[in-house]
Design an enzyme around this catalytic site. Structure first.
Site, PDB file in Angstrom:
ATOM      1  N   SER A  66       2.469 -10.777  -7.566  1.00 17.11           N
ATOM      2  CA  SER A  66       1.683 -11.701  -8.381  1.00 17.11           C
ATOM      3  C   SER A  66       2.016 -11.509  -9.862  1.00 17.11           C
ATOM      4  CB  SER A  66       0.195 -11.464  -8.136  1.00 17.11           C
ATOM      5  OG  SER A  66      -0.104 -11.702  -6.783  1.00 17.11           O
ATOM      6  N   ARG A  97       6.409  -4.359   1.414  1.00 14.96           N
ATOM      7  CA  ARG A  97       7.636  -5.020   0.970  1.00 14.96           C
ATOM      8  C   ARG A  97       8.780  -4.021   0.781  1.00 14.96           C
ATOM      9  NH1 ARG A  97       4.786  -7.092  -4.160  1.00 14.96           N
ATOM     10  NH2 ARG A  97       3.941  -5.023  -3.758  1.00 14.96           N
ATOM     11  N   LYS A 115      -7.647  -3.732 -11.686  1.00 21.17           N
ATOM     12  CA  LYS A 115      -6.900  -4.853 -12.279  1.00 21.17           C
ATOM     13  C   LYS A 115      -7.840  -5.803 -12.995  1.00 21.17           C
ATOM     14  CE  LYS A 115      -3.336  -4.960  -8.680  1.00 21.17           C
ATOM     15  NZ  LYS A 115      -2.876  -5.704  -7.494  1.00 21.17           N
ATOM     16  N   HIS A 120       2.594 -13.648   0.323  1.00 21.78           N
ATOM     17  CA  HIS A 120       1.283 -13.521   0.979  1.00 21.78           C
ATOM     18  C   HIS A 120       1.172 -14.533   2.129  1.00 21.78           C
ATOM     19  CE1 HIS A 120      -0.167 -12.014  -3.177  1.00 21.78           C
ATOM     20  NE2 HIS A 120      -0.243 -10.979  -2.366  1.00 21.78           N
TER      21      HIS A 120
END
Ligand code: COA
Length: 160
Positions: free
Chosen positions: A130, A92, A43, A19
């Site tokens: 994460s 990514r 989430k 990030h």
């Protein structure tokens, strides 16, 4: 031409060096980058939103032109309210694409004046997320080099 203001939204639970890499790249392109921390309704966060805000504010404090804020509600409304016209997202790997494509097109439908711009992190961060960082930390693995120094401390203190 005037450089636009960009918003980089995410849950950042916790922020990783991937990030930070995106924030740094964005800061070199846009007049201002607002890193906007929110709760993703899909989430269940491990860190509360104020802690995530603090982690990011600390990690990004030396990057010029970067501000960190908390927001809730619809992203395009927040972006418009900040007089920003760009949403930054990191890409990514190919598997990120489908979800990002869906969000970018929905956001465009909601406000056609806002463009989503994708930036690629350094290749050494393409495998980072994460969740994987939290898993490594939970099982006693070393997270050095994966997250900012300030985040390492939070990970060690928290039972994830
Ligand atoms: N380096 C490392 N990890 C990265 C990364 C990078 N450069 N870019 C993304 N990731 C990871 C994150 O760590 C996260 O990993 P995780 O799934 O293990 O938690 C994952 O990729 C994606 O998370 P994040 O970037 O935080 O996005 P998100 O999917 O949680 O958040 C919002 C998406 C917040 C932007 C979206 O839910 C939103 O806009 N919410 C507001 C409400 C709204 O307007 N909804 C309609 C949108 S169309």
């Amino acid at each position: 031409m005037k450089q636009p203001i960009a918003v980089y939204p995410g849950s950042f639970d916790p922020p990783t060096n991937g990030h930070l890499d995106i924030i740094t790249r964005a800061s070199l392109i846009f007049s201002k980058v607002i890193v906007a921390v929110t709760d993703n309704s899909n989430k269940n966060p491990s860190f509360d939103i104020k802690t995530r805000y603090k982690m990011l504010a600390d990690a990004a404090k030396n990057i010029p032109g970067v501000e960190v804020e908390i927001f809730s509600g619809l992203l395009v409304d927040y972006v418009g309210g900040k007089k920003a016209s760009v949403i930054i997202r990191g890409l990514r790997v190919v598997s990120d694409f489908e979800y990002e494509f869906q969000m970018a097109l929905m956001n465009r439908r909601l406000n056609k004046k806002i463009e989503t711009v994708f930036l690629m992190p350094d290749e050494s961060y393409t495998y980072l997320s994460s969740s994987i960082v939290k898993q490594v930390s939970r099982l006693g693995g070393n997270t050095k080099g994966l997250v900012p120094k300030s985040v390492e401390k939070y990970l060690k203190e928290k039972t994830l």
